[in-house]
Design a protein around this motif. Sequence first.
Motif, short mmCIF file in Angstrom:
data_model
loop_
_atom_site.label_atom_id
_atom_site.label_comp_id
_atom_site.label_asym_id
_atom_site.label_seq_id
_atom_site.Cartn_x
_atom_site.Cartn_y
_atom_site.Cartn_z
N VAL A 1 13.66 -4.05 -6.92
CA VAL A 1 12.36 -4.01 -7.58
C VAL A 1 11.46 -5.18 -7.15
CG1 VAL A 1 13.15 -2.70 -9.57
CG2 VAL A 1 13.32 -5.20 -9.59
N GLN A 2 12.05 -6.22 -6.55
CA GLN A 2 11.25 -7.33 -6.05
C GLN A 2 10.74 -7.10 -4.62
OE1 GLN A 2 14.30 -8.20 -7.77
NE2 GLN A 2 13.00 -8.46 -9.57
N GLY A 3 11.14 -5.98 -4.03
CA GLY A 3 10.70 -5.68 -2.67
C GLY A 3 11.63 -6.19 -1.59
N THR B 1 14.00 -10.45 3.21
CA THR B 1 13.15 -10.97 2.15
C THR B 1 11.71 -11.06 2.64
OG1 THR B 1 15.01 -12.33 1.36
CG2 THR B 1 12.80 -12.89 0.56
N PRO B 2 10.77 -10.42 1.92
CA PRO B 2 9.37 -10.50 2.37
C PRO B 2 8.80 -11.89 2.14
CG PRO B 2 9.52 -9.33 0.27
CD PRO B 2 10.93 -9.59 0.71
N SER B 3 8.07 -12.38 3.13
CA SER B 3 7.42 -13.69 3.05
C SER B 3 6.04 -13.56 3.66
CB SER B 3 8.25 -14.75 3.79
OG SER B 3 7.60 -16.01 3.77
N ALA C 1 12.22 -12.29 6.40
CA ALA C 1 13.30 -13.20 6.74
C ALA C 1 14.63 -12.47 6.57
CB ALA C 1 13.27 -14.42 5.82
N VAL C 2 15.42 -12.44 7.63
CA VAL C 2 16.69 -11.73 7.65
C VAL C 2 17.84 -12.72 7.51
CG1 VAL C 2 18.21 -10.20 8.96
CG2 VAL C 2 15.71 -9.93 9.10
N THR C 3 18.73 -12.46 6.55
CA THR C 3 19.93 -13.28 6.36
C THR C 3 21.15 -12.37 6.21
OG1 THR C 3 19.51 -13.36 3.97
CG2 THR C 3 18.71 -15.21 5.29
#
Length: 443
Positions: free
Chosen positions: A122-124, A140-142, A147-149
């Motif tokens: 839900v946070q995208g 993670t959208p920035s 950003a890929v982890t």
Amino acid sequence: MKSILQLMMVLVMSVCATLAWGQTSHPKRYTFTTIAGTAGLSGSANGINGNARFASPQGITVDLQGNLFVADYANHTIREVSPVGTDWVVTTIAGTAGIPGNANGFNSTARFNEPVSIAADVQGNLYVADYGNNTIRKLTPSGPNWAVTTIAGLAGNAGSTDGTNGSARFSDPSGITVDASGNLYVADTYNSTIRKLAPVGTDWVVTTIAGTAQTYGSSDGANSAAQFQAPAGITVDSLGNLYVADTLNSTIRKLTPDGTNWVVTTLAGQPENFGSTDGTNLDTQFNYPYGITVDANGNLYVADSFNYTIRKVAPEGANWVVSTLGGAALSPGAKDGLAANARFSSMVGIAVDTSTNLYVGDTENRTIRKGYFAPTPPLTIVLADPNTVVVSWPDVAIYTVQTNSDLMTTNWDSYGGTVTTSNGTNSVTVSPPTGNLFFRLLE
């Protein structure tokens, strides 16, 4: 008869011919259309609609804004398919086409190795089952970047070990889903187990919640007493129940949380008895079901890969009713169209949005398909004589005309199937009982 298309009209009986139109209430059949990519054309180009290219689109998910995200398996990339007006714009948000690897980083500096499934929270944030690396990745959208982890598993190291972050091991993870609390669940395909990844601070703790690694079967039961055979798809409903496409068993399984336990039951299909039969519970058949998703009402949608069909598994009381929504069993192709007129080819991924639109990663066709409710045809009622009316509609689908005297009752009288005339208009001539002034079509 799967659904009622309410197209009702009060018939005014008179000695003069009367022409009127019914009103649509709730259509229930899906039309499937291609929104991105072109069937038979492989590539990695970004672009709009049919100008975009995919190599092997598999997993697909949809976020709360209606954007699609696709695991483009053979390109080793993650793609976004965003609605812009009536168009769909395809961009590559992570990885570089044709260059596999396991590097973390931003956007094109990141590397994947055959990403096969994807889920959005839900946070995208996006989560990827990176099949070839045997790892679970997070995007993670920035701002405009991603950003890929790596959050669990170790690239190049297959296994079944539970543990935290990189100490955990997976073996060909193929399905991934995320619940409302941010827990991840993975269909660990070669291990034939279901795994849970729970966030604890900045760590991810991996446990096996059902099945036993490398022990294949179809047994129901709790936790490790249950058995799977290469489960590939997984989804979670709003109550925290898990649903699994148990691919080599050709069954649909449910995992119900019971305290600290998970109870596994088979909802539909027959282990290793492949087929395409619709029906109820274990009387039904699937043929290597792969992708699975669930809507807000608890209905399941399945990409039945080797049948080349889209199936629905709907709860009705204590039962589960299976129907075919799109495609025709054992008839592959790349055709858009209504319900059984559509054709697919070994599709893998499926997602559903809040409006119950379906999205399919049509893998062998290298396209993204959308299924939406087809508009119901307008109903025309003409008085032929004082006791006879002609009911017609511009749709070649098969319906049954019914009449009733009271919309508050279920006492509808049927008048057989449809007649398709040479101009493509269906019509039925009926002599309804006295007082039956309401008309509808039953699909």
